[in-house]
Design a protein around this motif. Structure first.
Motif, PDB file in Angstrom:
ATOM      1  N   ASP A  59      58.821  38.526  -3.046  1.00  0.00           N
ATOM      2  CA  ASP A  59      57.503  38.518  -2.388  1.00  0.00           C
ATOM      3  C   ASP A  59      57.557  39.503  -1.224  1.00  0.00           C
ATOM      4  O   ASP A  59      57.973  39.166  -0.125  1.00  0.00           O
ATOM      5  N   PHE A  60      57.099  40.740  -1.500  1.00  0.00           N
ATOM      6  CA  PHE A  60      57.164  41.786  -0.482  1.00  0.00           C
ATOM      7  C   PHE A  60      56.225  41.492   0.686  1.00  0.00           C
ATOM      8  O   PHE A  60      56.508  41.844   1.818  1.00  0.00           O
ATOM      9  N   GLN A  78      57.515  38.535   7.681  1.00  0.00           N
ATOM     10  CA  GLN A  78      58.709  38.126   8.421  1.00  0.00           C
ATOM     11  C   GLN A  78      59.212  39.247   9.318  1.00  0.00           C
ATOM     12  O   GLN A  78      59.622  39.013  10.459  1.00  0.00           O
ATOM     13  N   GLN A  79      59.168  40.474   8.808  1.00  0.00           N
ATOM     14  CA  GLN A  79      59.618  41.606   9.611  1.00  0.00           C
ATOM     15  C   GLN A  79      58.703  41.800  10.817  1.00  0.00           C
ATOM     16  O   GLN A  79      59.180  42.075  11.931  1.00  0.00           O
ATOM     17  N   GLN A  80      57.378  41.665  10.620  1.00  0.00           N
ATOM     18  CA  GLN A  80      56.444  41.812  11.741  1.00  0.00           C
ATOM     19  C   GLN A  80      56.660  40.730  12.789  1.00  0.00           C
ATOM     20  O   GLN A  80      56.632  41.005  13.998  1.00  0.00           O
ATOM     21  N   ALA A  81      56.871  39.489  12.320  1.00  0.00           N
ATOM     22  CA  ALA A  81      57.110  38.395  13.266  1.00  0.00           C
ATOM     23  C   ALA A  81      58.394  38.640  14.055  1.00  0.00           C
ATOM     24  O   ALA A  81      58.458  38.364  15.258  1.00  0.00           O
ATOM     25  N   LYS A  82      59.392  39.192  13.370  1.00  0.00           N
ATOM     26  CA  LYS A  82      60.648  39.490  14.049  1.00  0.00           C
ATOM     27  C   LYS A  82      60.443  40.555  15.112  1.00  0.00           C
ATOM     28  O   LYS A  82      60.989  40.452  16.224  1.00  0.00           O
ATOM     29  N   ARG A  83      59.659  41.596  14.769  1.00  0.00           N
ATOM     30  CA  ARG A  83      59.379  42.637  15.772  1.00  0.00           C
ATOM     31  C   ARG A  83      58.645  42.062  16.971  1.00  0.00           C
ATOM     32  O   ARG A  83      58.913  42.426  18.124  1.00  0.00           O
TER      33      ARG A  83
END
Length: 387
Positions: free
Chosen positions: A328-329, A335-340
């Motif tokens: 699920d891209f 998830q990557q945006q939340a991490k940033r």
């Protein structure tokens, strides 16, 4: 009726009413094939001295094979004189004699390899000529048996139990070239542990007693095979075959694979190595179909020492194709945006903390300076002399 030595060494057909025949003193071994009426019992063999022999009770000098409608009896050093076969002997076929039967076999290579498959032949001869009596040959059962002697590899257990590695056939199938030509052929599968063996070629059903023995060494196979299964549609399955450079000729490796994927017919893949190469990678696409699959085949390579062409069976390997793992891209991107965002928030907090610390330091420094200045004023005022 007398059977001379010359006559006994060729096939003869006798149809006497009393089923009598005479054996001369010169005959050392004789085999006779008695054709009986269907569903009749085995004949009773009467020796010149009157002793009677039966299929289930006979001399150790005899080998007796009894089949439906036929007896095959071999006698070593038969007593000279008149013999008689009592029973319902067929009038049409009667009794046929053969003598001086010998078993001849190809010479096995002194050095064999584990899992190697090679064509191996043996034949029965009569006066150095192929024996072509079908009633006799159809009942011959030849086997190749390996008897372990010692081990080539150190610290390897030695199992003395015999190992059957093949049965001969004269049916024109597989490795056998012509059916009924008296030449028995086997695809000898050397599926035994490396070591030293006594190889025995012998009949196993009592039609005749002849044994040919050879001694061979079996070494580990000079090729290795590995299978890499794909779990993604865009990545192919692959079989890697590696030949040992110190035992095989570079560029002589070739392979033949049969591949069966789910919901498809088997396909054939053939490939050979390039010059100076000693490895092959054979691949086929992962069609993403779910189900059971398999592959099997053959590998071919040339022995560098003897120039002998080697053939190895690649046993069937089964595997199961399952659904590819979906990624699920969109979730990954979130998830990557939340991490940033967390990283940015952390940096902002660090910056706020930095400025709070700096501000406090400045305020404390100012207070310290003012306090020092005030104390100086007080001291100076105390040192003034009154007028």
């Amino acid at each position: 009726m007398s059977i001379s030595n010359a006559w006994a060494q060729t096939e003869a057909r006798l149809t006497w009413l009393d089923n009598r025949f005479r054996v001369d003193p010169e005959i050392e071994q004789i085999t006779f094939v008695v054709t009986r009426e269907q569903s009749s019992q085995s004949v009773v063999l009467v020796a010149p001295d009157g002793r009677k022999y039966y299929a289930n009770r006979h001399s150790k000098a005899m080998s007796w094979y009894s089949d439906k409608g036929m007896d095959i009896i071999s006698i070593n050093h038969p007593m000279a004189g008149p013999w008689q076969a009592l029973g319902k002997v067929s009038v049409n076929n009667g009794i046929r004699f053969i003598s001086n039967v010998q078993l001849q076999a190809d010479a096995l290579p002194a050095q064999l390899y584990q899992t190697e498959v090679l064509k191996f032949s043996a034949k029965l001869t009569q006066n150095q000529q192929p024996l072509l009596l079908r009633d006799y040959l159809d009942r011959v059962r030849l086997k190749v048996i390996f008897y372990p002697l010692t081990s080539v590899l150190p610290n390897q257990a030695n199992d003395s139990a015999p190992i059957e590695v093949g049965q001969f056939a004269d049916d024109g199938q597989e490795y056998d070239e012509v059916a009924g030509d008296g030449i028995f052929t086997v695809a000898l599968n050397v599926d035994v542990e490396p070591g030293k063996y006594r190889v025995e070629i012998a009949s196993t059903n009592g039609v005749f007693k002849r044994v040919v023995e050879q001694t061979v060494l079996v070494y580990p196979a000079p090729i290795t095979t590995s299978f890499v299964q794909s779990h993604q549609p865009l990545t192919p399955h692959s079989v890697n075959i590696e030949a040992k450079a110190d035992q095989t000729l570079a560029g002589s490796l070739a392979a033949y694979l049969v591949v069966k994927q789910p919901q498809q017919k088997p396909t054939i893949i053939q490939q050979s190595s390039r010059l100076q190469q000693s490895h092959l990678t054979i691949s086929w696409p992962n069609d993403a179909q779910i189900g059971k699959a398999w592959w099997r085949g053959w590998a071919y390579v040339t022995d560098s020492l003897t120039q002998r062409e080697l053939v190895f069976r690649l046993s069937q390997q089964n595997y199961t194709q399952v659904a590819a793992v979906a990624v699920d891209f969109s979730a990954s991107l979130a998830q990557q945006q939340a991490k940033r965002q967390l990283i940015v928030l952390h940096e902002q907090q660090q910056q706020r903390l930095f400025w709070v610390v700096v501000t406090n330091i400045v305020i404390i420094s100012v207070l310290v300076v003012l306090l020092i200045w005030r104390r100086k004023r007080v001291v100076q005022s105390d040192l003034i002399v009154p007028k």
